[in-house]
Motif scaffolding. Structure first.
Motif, PDB file in Angstrom:
ATOM      1  N   THR A   1      39.311  46.028  39.757  1.00  0.00           N
ATOM      2  CA  THR A   1      37.923  45.604  39.544  1.00  0.00           C
ATOM      3  C   THR A   1      37.515  45.928  38.102  1.00  0.00           C
ATOM      4  O   THR A   1      37.886  46.980  37.569  1.00  0.00           O
ATOM      5  CB  THR A   1      36.998  46.322  40.545  1.00  0.00           C
ATOM      6  OG1 THR A   1      37.417  45.960  41.865  1.00  0.00           O
ATOM      7  CG2 THR A   1      35.547  45.926  40.361  1.00  0.00           C
TER       8      THR A   1
ATOM      9  N   GLN B   1      30.417  42.771  38.436  1.00  0.00           N
ATOM     10  CA  GLN B   1      31.856  43.056  38.464  1.00  0.00           C
ATOM     11  C   GLN B   1      32.637  41.864  38.991  1.00  0.00           C
ATOM     12  O   GLN B   1      32.069  40.940  39.559  1.00  0.00           O
ATOM     13  CB  GLN B   1      32.134  44.308  39.302  1.00  0.00           C
ATOM     14  CG  GLN B   1      31.382  44.416  40.604  1.00  0.00           C
ATOM     15  CD  GLN B   1      31.223  45.856  41.079  1.00  0.00           C
ATOM     16  OE1 GLN B   1      32.095  46.697  40.840  1.00  0.00           O
ATOM     17  NE2 GLN B   1      30.140  46.164  41.745  1.00  0.00           N
TER      18      GLN B   1
ATOM     19  N   MET C   1      37.055  40.756  40.287  1.00  0.00           N
ATOM     20  CA  MET C   1      38.362  41.277  40.666  1.00  0.00           C
ATOM     21  C   MET C   1      39.494  40.469  40.035  1.00  0.00           C
ATOM     22  O   MET C   1      39.370  39.265  39.820  1.00  0.00           O
ATOM     23  CB  MET C   1      38.507  41.262  42.197  1.00  0.00           C
ATOM     24  CG  MET C   1      37.861  42.471  42.876  1.00  0.00           C
ATOM     25  SD  MET C   1      36.070  42.536  42.685  1.00  0.00           S
ATOM     26  CE  MET C   1      35.560  41.495  44.036  1.00  0.00           C
TER      27      MET C   1
END
Ligand SMILES: *Cc1c(COP(=O)(O)O)cnc(C)c1O
Length: 397
Positions: A299, A335, A337
């Motif tokens: 992440t 955020q 991934m």
């Protein structure tokens, strides 16, 4: 008053550091602006075109930071700056920038006093606007510096080239306006094969011929944006107005890097989390991406709340340890991934979203293409939540 000192910067600097909380400064996600490259791009462009450069610094200097960029360009000898709005011009003056500044946007009558007060050059795009500027200048007892804006095909602001005679005549006769320049804007110059540019140049030349007809001195003629600078030498005239090319980014997918400008901006972050996602399990909002086999996922703490394009969901790539890895699932507000497969990554390892790492690179142009945006939108979209660091330049104390 302390005399200005010049020094070579030993490490990354953040001029506004004292105004920010330590926490904001410690953010591992940051934009790194290479002022050395900015200066070298300016000098490469000027050397090629052989005329003065009006560096365009609108929209927070295309995301690079208005004041630090403008100050550095002034330090390395730029002739003039261009911004879109009067507020941007005032911000430059308040920061101590003294080079001539042209405000490119259309004006409203009540703003004229601010232009004159802050010594900003005004775009005059109609006879009406000329009268407004004259009235305010006369009332203040101070002359206003103006550039006439001719429309040669953009159909944005500006008097049409085929009916600009009366405006030019009135501007030449004006007691309260100093005519600094005449300009127009190119609509298709990012494409070296577009026939539009030649047509626009011809219309602009016809407009400028009014000065000869009137026996008036020719003001500075400027037409070339980045596309004009890169692809159309005939448009260079007396001054050029590059924006995006100055930051080392090409204006369009058909554009050619005919001048060796290099990217000024990098966007970097750090790994904040590592996990293994088991085969069959989805990642992120909407469960739009599913791991086909057990895989390592990290992440990164940046998202569309920073202006990183959400359109890069399951499309974009980043660099970790010099290796390209895909973004998986939707980009969240703060955020997203990354699937690193069988590779390794640890917390705090550097992640490059835009820029270079161990010989690999991700350009603004690539990010734009993957996100279905223009490179302008990618640059300008990166917002104030991301701290800027300035490296590689001679900074003014
Ligand atoms: C934004 C702008 C420029 C610079 O355009 P680039 O394509 O970034 O070089 C030049 N002139 C005018 C009038 C503009 O609005």
């Amino acid at each position: 008053m302390v005399a200005p000192r010049f020094f070579r910067c030993a490490h990354a600097m953040q001029p506004s550091e004292s105004m920010m909380s330590p926490a904001a400064n410690d953010r591992p996600t940051r934009i790194v602006v290479d002022l050395g490259r900015l200066a070298s791009n300016l000098h490469l462009i000027r050397a090629r075109v052989g005329v003065p450069v009006m560096a365009i610094v609108k929209a927070n200097a295309y995301g690079h930071g208005l004041v630090p960029v403008a100050r550095h360009l002034q330090t390395v000898g730029v002739e003039r700056l261009g911004v879109a709005f009067v507020e941007e011009g005032i911000a430059l003056r308040r920061a101590g920038v003294t080079v001539p500044v042209l405000v490119l946007g259309g004006i409203f009558g009540p703003q004229v006093a601010q232009f004159i007060e802050h010594d900003l050059e005004i775009t005059v795009s109609s006879l009406d606007k000329l009268r407004q500027v004259e009235a305010t200048a006369q009332a203040m007892g101070r002359r206003a510096a103006i550039h006439l804006k001719i429309d040669t095909g953009m159909e944005r602001i500006g008097v049409h080239s085929y009916s600009c005679g009366p405006l030019i005549e009135a501007a030449c006769a004006s007691r309260w306006c100093v005519l600094k320049g005449i300009y127009s804007h190119l609509a298709c110059a990012d494409d070296p094969d577009s026939p539009m540019t030649a047509r626009q140049l011809e219309r602009f030349q016809e407009a400028c011929a009014h000065f000869e007809r009137l026996g008036a001195p020719m003001p500075t003629r400027h037409l070339a944006n980045s596309g004009g600078v890169l692809h159309f030498p005939d448009t260079w005239l007396d001054m050029v107005r590059p924006g995006i090319a100055l930051y080392g980014v090409l204006p369009g997918s058909a554009s050619k890097r005919s001048i060796a400008v290099e990217p000024v901006m990098s966007l970097v972050s750090k790994v904040v989390y590592f996990k293994v996602v088991k085969a069959g399990n989805p990642v992120s909002y909407g469960a739009t991406w599913t791991a086909e086999h057990d895989t390592r996922v990290v992440t990164v703490p940046i998202g569309y709340g920073d202006g990183y394009p959400r359109a890069l969901s399951s499309r974009g790539e980043v660099l970790i340890h010099g290796q390209r890895h895909p973004i998986v699932g939707r980009v969240c507000m703060d955020q997203f991934m990354i699937d690193i497969g069988r590779h390794s990554a640890w917390n705090e390892d550097e992640v490059v979203l835009i820029g270079e790492q161990r010989g690999e690179a991700i350009s603004v142009e690539t990010v734009a293409e993957q996100g279905g945006e223009s490179p302008y939108e990618v640059l300008v979209g990166l917002n104030e939540r991301i701290p800027r660091r300035y490296v590689g330049g001679l900074l003014r104390d």
